[in-house]
Design an enzyme around this catalytic site. Structure first.
Site, PDB file in Angstrom:
ATOM      1  N   TRP A 111       0.831  -1.208   0.000  1.00  0.00           N
ATOM      2  CA  TRP A 111       0.000   0.000   0.000  1.00  0.00           C
ATOM      3  C   TRP A 111       0.867   1.260   0.000  1.00  0.00           C
ATOM      4  O   TRP A 111       0.585   2.241  -0.676  1.00  0.00           O
ATOM      5  CB  TRP A 111      -0.894  -0.045   1.249  1.00  0.00           C
ATOM      6  N   ARG A 112       1.953   1.207   0.793  1.00  0.00           N
ATOM      7  CA  ARG A 112       2.753   2.416   0.991  1.00  0.00           C
ATOM      8  C   ARG A 112       3.978   2.465   0.079  1.00  0.00           C
ATOM      9  O   ARG A 112       4.876   3.280   0.291  1.00  0.00           O
ATOM     10  CB  ARG A 112       3.212   2.489   2.459  1.00  0.00           C
TER      11      ARG A 112
ATOM     12  N   ASP B 133       1.145  -8.342  -1.082  1.00  0.00           N
ATOM     13  CA  ASP B 133      -0.228  -7.847  -1.182  1.00  0.00           C
ATOM     14  C   ASP B 133      -0.258  -6.504  -1.905  1.00  0.00           C
ATOM     15  O   ASP B 133       0.397  -5.543  -1.487  1.00  0.00           O
ATOM     16  CB  ASP B 133      -0.811  -7.683   0.229  1.00  0.00           C
TER      17      ASP B 133
ATOM     18  N   TYR C 162      -3.541   1.116  -4.984  1.00  0.00           N
ATOM     19  CA  TYR C 162      -2.411   1.542  -4.145  1.00  0.00           C
ATOM     20  C   TYR C 162      -1.530   2.546  -4.894  1.00  0.00           C
ATOM     21  O   TYR C 162      -1.293   2.410  -6.096  1.00  0.00           O
ATOM     22  CB  TYR C 162      -1.587   0.339  -3.669  1.00  0.00           C
TER      23      TYR C 162
ATOM     24  N   LYS D  99     -16.222   9.080  -5.433  1.00  0.00           N
ATOM     25  CA  LYS D  99     -15.601   7.778  -5.160  1.00  0.00           C
ATOM     26  C   LYS D  99     -16.713   6.728  -5.095  1.00  0.00           C
ATOM     27  O   LYS D  99     -17.748   6.963  -4.458  1.00  0.00           O
ATOM     28  CB  LYS D  99     -14.863   7.846  -3.814  1.00  0.00           C
TER      29      LYS D  99
ATOM     30  N   GLY E 235      -1.140   0.647  11.641  1.00  0.00           N
ATOM     31  CA  GLY E 235      -0.669   1.690  10.730  1.00  0.00           C
ATOM     32  C   GLY E 235       0.467   2.506  11.340  1.00  0.00           C
ATOM     33  O   GLY E 235       0.735   3.621  10.912  1.00  0.00           O
TER      34      GLY E 235
ATOM     35  N   GLY F 130       3.419  -3.503   6.697  1.00  0.00           N
ATOM     36  CA  GLY F 130       3.380  -2.441   5.680  1.00  0.00           C
ATOM     37  C   GLY F 130       4.548  -1.489   5.702  1.00  0.00           C
ATOM     38  O   GLY F 130       4.527  -0.474   5.005  1.00  0.00           O
TER      39      GLY F 130
HETATM   40  N1  LIG Z   1      -7.668  -4.369   2.489  1.00  0.00           N
HETATM   41  C1  LIG Z   1      -7.626  -3.162   2.987  1.00  0.00           C
HETATM   42  O1  LIG Z   1      -8.618  -2.430   3.014  1.00  0.00           O
HETATM   43  C2  LIG Z   1      -6.330  -2.662   3.524  1.00  0.00           C
HETATM   44  C3  LIG Z   1      -6.266  -1.448   4.242  1.00  0.00           C
HETATM   45  C4  LIG Z   1      -5.024  -1.052   4.729  1.00  0.00           C
HETATM   46  C5  LIG Z   1      -3.888  -1.839   4.490  1.00  0.00           C
HETATM   47  N2  LIG Z   1      -3.994  -2.986   3.767  1.00  0.00           N
HETATM   48  C6  LIG Z   1      -2.814  -3.863   3.515  1.00  0.00           C
HETATM   49  O2  LIG Z   1      -2.118  -4.034   4.731  1.00  0.00           O
HETATM   50  C7  LIG Z   1      -0.766  -3.650   4.555  1.00  0.00           C
HETATM   51  C8  LIG Z   1      -0.227  -3.150   5.840  1.00  0.00           C
HETATM   52  O3  LIG Z   1      -0.916  -1.972   6.277  1.00  0.00           O
HETATM   53  P1  LIG Z   1      -0.133  -0.858   7.063  1.00  0.00           P
HETATM   54  O4  LIG Z   1       0.958  -0.314   6.213  1.00  0.00           O
HETATM   55  O5  LIG Z   1      -1.102   0.104   7.634  1.00  0.00           O
HETATM   56  O6  LIG Z   1       0.528  -1.801   8.192  1.00  0.00           O
HETATM   57  P2  LIG Z   1       1.289  -1.554   9.534  1.00  0.00           P
HETATM   58  O7  LIG Z   1       2.441  -2.506   9.493  1.00  0.00           O
HETATM   59  O8  LIG Z   1       0.322  -1.608  10.657  1.00  0.00           O
HETATM   60  O9  LIG Z   1       1.810  -0.053   9.490  1.00  0.00           O
HETATM   61  C9  LIG Z   1       2.881   0.359   8.699  1.00  0.00           C
HETATM   62  C10 LIG Z   1       3.188   1.792   9.087  1.00  0.00           C
HETATM   63  O10 LIG Z   1       3.752   1.778  10.402  1.00  0.00           O
HETATM   64  C11 LIG Z   1       4.950   2.510  10.369  1.00  0.00           C
HETATM   65  N3  LIG Z   1       5.901   1.928  11.320  1.00  0.00           N
HETATM   66  C12 LIG Z   1       6.314   0.650  11.389  1.00  0.00           C
HETATM   67  N4  LIG Z   1       7.241   0.499  12.377  1.00  0.00           N
HETATM   68  C13 LIG Z   1       7.397   1.716  12.909  1.00  0.00           C
HETATM   69  C14 LIG Z   1       8.204   2.204  13.963  1.00  0.00           C
HETATM   70  N5  LIG Z   1       9.048   1.407  14.636  1.00  0.00           N
HETATM   71  N6  LIG Z   1       8.098   3.506  14.295  1.00  0.00           N
HETATM   72  C15 LIG Z   1       7.271   4.319  13.601  1.00  0.00           C
HETATM   73  N7  LIG Z   1       6.477   3.909  12.577  1.00  0.00           N
HETATM   74  C16 LIG Z   1       6.539   2.622  12.251  1.00  0.00           C
HETATM   75  C17 LIG Z   1       5.471   2.367   8.957  1.00  0.00           C
HETATM   76  O11 LIG Z   1       6.357   3.430   8.675  1.00  0.00           O
HETATM   77  P3  LIG Z   1       7.742   3.101   7.884  1.00  0.00           P
HETATM   78  O12 LIG Z   1       7.370   2.739   6.504  1.00  0.00           O
HETATM   79  O13 LIG Z   1       8.495   4.383   8.009  1.00  0.00           O
HETATM   80  O14 LIG Z   1       8.404   1.972   8.635  1.00  0.00           O
HETATM   81  C18 LIG Z   1       4.196   2.439   8.156  1.00  0.00           C
HETATM   82  O15 LIG Z   1       3.820   3.783   7.935  1.00  0.00           O
HETATM   83  C19 LIG Z   1      -0.808  -2.636   3.405  1.00  0.00           C
HETATM   84  O16 LIG Z   1       0.430  -2.502   2.755  1.00  0.00           O
HETATM   85  C20 LIG Z   1      -1.833  -3.271   2.520  1.00  0.00           C
HETATM   86  O17 LIG Z   1      -1.220  -4.294   1.770  1.00  0.00           O
HETATM   87  C21 LIG Z   1      -5.181  -3.412   3.292  1.00  0.00           C
END
Ligand SMILES: NC(=O)c1ccc[n+]([C@@H]2O[C@H](COP(=O)([O-])OP(=O)(O)OC[C@H]3O[C@@H](n4cnc5c(N)ncnc54)[C@H](OP(=O)(O)O)[C@@H]3O)[C@@H](O)[C@H]2O)c1
Length: 296
Positions: free
Chosen positions: A20-21, A49, A54, A98, A215, A260
């Site tokens: 996603w990111r 994923d 995205y 949307k 997130g 993510g």
């Molecule tokens: N189906 C849906 O509707 C849906 C919705 C949302 C997401 N998704 C899927 O789920 C995946 C994961 O979602 P997500 O990215 O929200 O997951 P997440 O792993 O909960 O969050 C990732 C975020 O946390 C930050 N982060 C991680 N470790 C950190 C730390 N030690 N200190 C500060 N920030 C930290 C990351 O920043 P950095 O990059 O700087 O580490 C990134 O911005 C997405 O890529 C997508 O594939 C699906």
């Protein structure tokens, strides 16, 4: 890393890398994408994923450039992507509102575009991204069946569906739905008690858990919950993120967290979750802190 059996021909890694990111930040060129994929593979993370939407409809193409540069990657990985959201950005910048589109015409066009963007000839798992309140389940189900028959898609599932949305779509299809991708983490525990996890546990359909670190909120916050996560992390010599992932992995429902982060070091620290064997009492200690109250 353990593998999760999805069906007779498809397995996912126990942790998935979410894209996603992928388009966020500055360090997102082809080399960086390849580095992330290779680091994931070294950890045993083979499932990736994606979604058409995205990066404002650009992330699949970034991934595809990496797959084009290193043709050996495709056979080592499983690709999940999604369709169904039309948002006024990128290639849909001109739409007035949307909306969701689960018509056969839209799904077919979206899959063709995903295949082209990612330079691949089949998608391992296609998900309908959001439940569509205007869905004709027979038309959507037929579209998904036809895509499986054509070989463009290996298996199908859904995302953010409630059990009744799942049942409706399933009733319009011949093939089985295999997974539901929902929000689930220590930041968002409702699905453990509102019937969503129970439905998939009964159905033996693995749950893909999105935003397993809330997130990022679980990583930056300071609360009773994060203190507990840090304490447990200290005991196992891992950081807070690994504890958050282990909380999901230890549950009996076959939950597959989708990490993510865009940060290479953090991919490694999150994968440390596999070093933690979480027992029932530790799980409840975290769950209680997440609820903010003792269970009844
Ligand atoms: N189906 C849906 O509707 C849906 C919705 C949302 C997401 N998704 C899927 O789920 C995946 C994961 O979602 P997500 O990215 O929200 O997951 P997440 O792993 O909960 O969050 C990732 C975020 O946390 C930050 N982060 C991680 N470790 C950190 C730390 N030690 N200190 C500060 N920030 C930290 C990351 O920043 P950095 O990059 O700087 O580490 C990134 O911005 C997405 O890529 C997508 O594939 C699906």
């Amino acid at each position: 890393m353990n593998r999760i059996k999805i069906n007779d021909t498809l397995e996912f890694s126990q942790i998935i890398y979410g894209m996603w990111r992928l388009a966020d930040g500055e360090n997102n060129g082809v080399k960086s994408v390849k580095d992330k994929i290779n680091l994931c593979l070294e950890q045993g993370i083979t499932t990736f994923d994606q979604a058409d939407i995205y990066g404002d409809y650009s992330a699949e193409e970034m991934f595809g450039l990496a797959l084009k540069e290193d043709k050996s990657l495709r056979n080592k990985i499983e690709i999940v992507t999604k369709c169904g959201i039309v948002a006024p950005c990128g290639k849909y910048a001109d739409v007035p509102v949307k909306y969701y589109d689960t018509s056969k015409k839209h799904i077919d066009a979206s899959v063709n575009s995903s295949l082209k963007n990612m330079n691949i000839d089949h998608i391992d798992m296609l998900l309908i991204h959001r439940p569509d309140p205007y869905m004709d389940h027979n038309e959507t189900g037929h579209a998904l069946d036809a895509l499986i028959k054509s070989g463009k898609v290996g298996a199908v599932g859904v995302s953010n569906f409630k059990p009744y949305d799942w049942e409706l779509l399933q009733s319009g299809m011949v093939n089985k739905l295999y997974t539901n991708q929902i929000e689930l983490s220590l930041q968002s525990v409702d699905a453990f008690s509102n019937g969503d996890v129970a439905f998939h546990q009964k159905n033996a359909s693995p749950i893909m858990a999105w935003s397993p670190l809330g997130g990022g909120k679980l990583m930056t916050g300071n609360s009773e919950l994060t203190e507990k996560m840090d304490q447990i992390g200290l005991q196992h010599n891992v950081d807070r993120s690994a504890v958050a992932i282990s909380f999901l992995l230890s549950h009996p429902a076959n939950i597959i967290p989708i990490m993510g982060t865009n940060n290479i070091d953090r991919i490694l620290r999150i994968s440390d979750a596999l070093k933690v064997k979480m027992d029932r009492i530790t799980w409840f200690d975290l769950y209680t802190a997440a609820l903010g109250r003792e269970v009844a």
